[in-house]
Scaffold this active site. Sequence first.
Site, PDB file in Angstrom:
ATOM      1  CE1 TYR A 121       0.917  -0.987   4.351  1.00 56.77           C
ATOM      2  CE2 TYR A 121       0.205   1.293   4.575  1.00 56.77           C
ATOM      3  CZ  TYR A 121       0.850   0.183   5.087  1.00 56.77           C
ATOM      4  OH  TYR A 121       1.434   0.249   6.324  1.00 56.77           O
ATOM      5  CG  ASN A 175       9.198  -3.030   8.875  1.00 54.11           C
ATOM      6  OD1 ASN A 175       8.707  -3.182   7.767  1.00 54.11           O
ATOM      7  ND2 ASN A 175       8.657  -2.278   9.817  1.00 54.11           N
ATOM      8  CE1 TYR A 177      12.375  -0.423  12.014  1.00 51.09           C
ATOM      9  CE2 TYR A 177      12.184  -2.786  12.396  1.00 51.09           C
ATOM     10  CZ  TYR A 177      11.601  -1.536  12.275  1.00 51.09           C
ATOM     11  OH  TYR A 177      10.244  -1.402  12.414  1.00 51.09           O
ATOM     12  CG  HIS A 186       2.908   3.816  12.232  1.00 49.77           C
ATOM     13  ND1 HIS A 186       4.185   3.551  12.689  1.00 49.77           N
ATOM     14  CD2 HIS A 186       2.317   2.602  12.053  1.00 49.77           C
ATOM     15  CE1 HIS A 186       4.363   2.250  12.764  1.00 49.77           C
ATOM     16  NE2 HIS A 186       3.238   1.632  12.388  1.00 49.77           N
ATOM     17  CG  HIS A 248       2.612   1.046  16.843  1.00 48.65           C
ATOM     18  ND1 HIS A 248       1.293   0.963  16.479  1.00 48.65           N
ATOM     19  CD2 HIS A 248       3.307   0.526  15.799  1.00 48.65           C
ATOM     20  CE1 HIS A 248       1.176   0.422  15.288  1.00 48.65           C
ATOM     21  NE2 HIS A 248       2.406   0.149  14.833  1.00 48.65           N
ATOM     22  NE  ARG A 259      12.672  -5.710  16.417  1.00 51.16           N
ATOM     23  CZ  ARG A 259      11.568  -5.154  15.944  1.00 51.16           C
ATOM     24  NH1 ARG A 259      11.608  -4.002  15.320  1.00 51.16           N
ATOM     25  NH2 ARG A 259      10.410  -5.756  16.077  1.00 51.16           N
TER      26      ARG A 259
HETATM   27  C1  SIN Z   1       5.639  -1.168  12.640  1.00 51.33           C
HETATM   28  O1  SIN Z   1       4.683  -1.122  13.377  1.00 51.33           O
HETATM   29  O2  SIN Z   1       5.606  -0.656  11.502  1.00 51.33           O
HETATM   30  C2  SIN Z   1       6.928  -1.827  13.045  1.00 51.33           C
HETATM   31  C3  SIN Z   1       6.869  -2.546  14.324  1.00 51.33           C
HETATM   32  C4  SIN Z   1       8.138  -3.274  14.676  1.00 51.33           C
HETATM   33  O3  SIN Z   1       9.198  -2.983  14.102  1.00 51.33           O
HETATM   34  O4  SIN Z   1       8.089  -4.141  15.562  1.00 51.33           O
HETATM   35 MN    MN Z   2       2.705  -0.432  12.816  1.00 44.88          MN
END
Ligand code: SIN
Ligand code: MN
Length: 356
Positions: A121, A175, A177, A186, A248, A259
């Site tokens: 999205y 994700n 990192y 967000h 969050h 991570r």
């Molecule tokens: C997110 O809510 O976009 C990421 C949450 C996470 O990295 O645990």
């Molecule tokens: Mn999120």
Amino acid sequence: METNSLQADLREKLFKSSAKCIDISTSYKKSKSSNQRKKSEYTRKSAPKSKYDDLNNEEREEELQKVKAGISQRVLFTPEQCRDIEKKIDKVVKLSEMGIYKKHTVDRAPLRNKYFFGEGYTYGSQLEKKGPGNERLYCKGDVDEIPTWIHRLVVKPLCEAKIIPEGFINSAVINDYKPGGCIVSHIDPFHIFERPIASVSFFSESALSFGCRFSFKPIRVSKPVLSLPLPRGCVTLLSGFAADEITHCVRPEDVISRRAVIILRRVRDDAPRLPPVIQTDSPSRKRTKEKGNHADKVEVNRCNYFSSSSEDEAGKREDGYDSGDAMRPVKVNSKVKVICLSDGLPSHNSLQRKDI
Ligand code: SIN
Ligand code: MN
């Protein structure tokens, strides 16, 4: 090497551009107590204020209890299982670097990369009209399918443990990192995603922070209402107040070393989608298609509609099976990449879309 120095440079820009700011890019190498001292210094000296900072202790506690009520966590994956899943994540990274994925599957940023599977999205700066509520799903087929390993190694154990219902998940996002990477505050758009939102953490422990405000140049984050530890192998479920009523984020100071998280969600049946852009074929493409060129068949199957900017993606990939090690890309012509399988599968199978 070049990438590393670019990242270091970016982290430096993010965290060192004010005398007040702490260089978290190196602080993670120091002792834990020094780390913690730096963290609190970071918060005390340079954090912006959020609306929660005006609450008295009792009000803050009330807010905290509401957030906690919408969170459940369980360390479900053993270190061995984590290792297997982390190897698969590394493979996703490799495939992405090889240019194997569709354009909207991958979203790169200097300190974090995202990989969208099943559904993707528009968000953040990609939004034509900015702001929450304006997110739109891409056309069906515009991102790669959920890899079979995610179903087998991650979703299945969650279903077996009765954490999520069978058949619930139709979107998986990874994700990845780097140290100092973050996700700004967000709420996962509720017109796009059902609740609960499930996520599983890998590689290293981090924290999910609730109710933070970010300010930038240099990046600073207000004191969270709750900082929720996210150990490796831990499943986190967000619903109710925690998912819908408070933001969050992952703060940069909470990503000490690499991570990754796999976010598992269900896209709502009525979630709005971007309108399809119909591809008009050039005469030469039509001729190739009429000849029955395999790559074009794949392309037609893949996406009857192309987004206007995805011409360079046309017919780019055919991917393989779960046995990622056995795959190697072969350049067939300037536009088409085919994944050859060296596991003895009949060649006609190479034209079926399968997950990695
Ligand atoms: C997110 O809510 O976009 C990421 C949450 C996470 O990295 O645990
Ligand atoms: Mn999120």
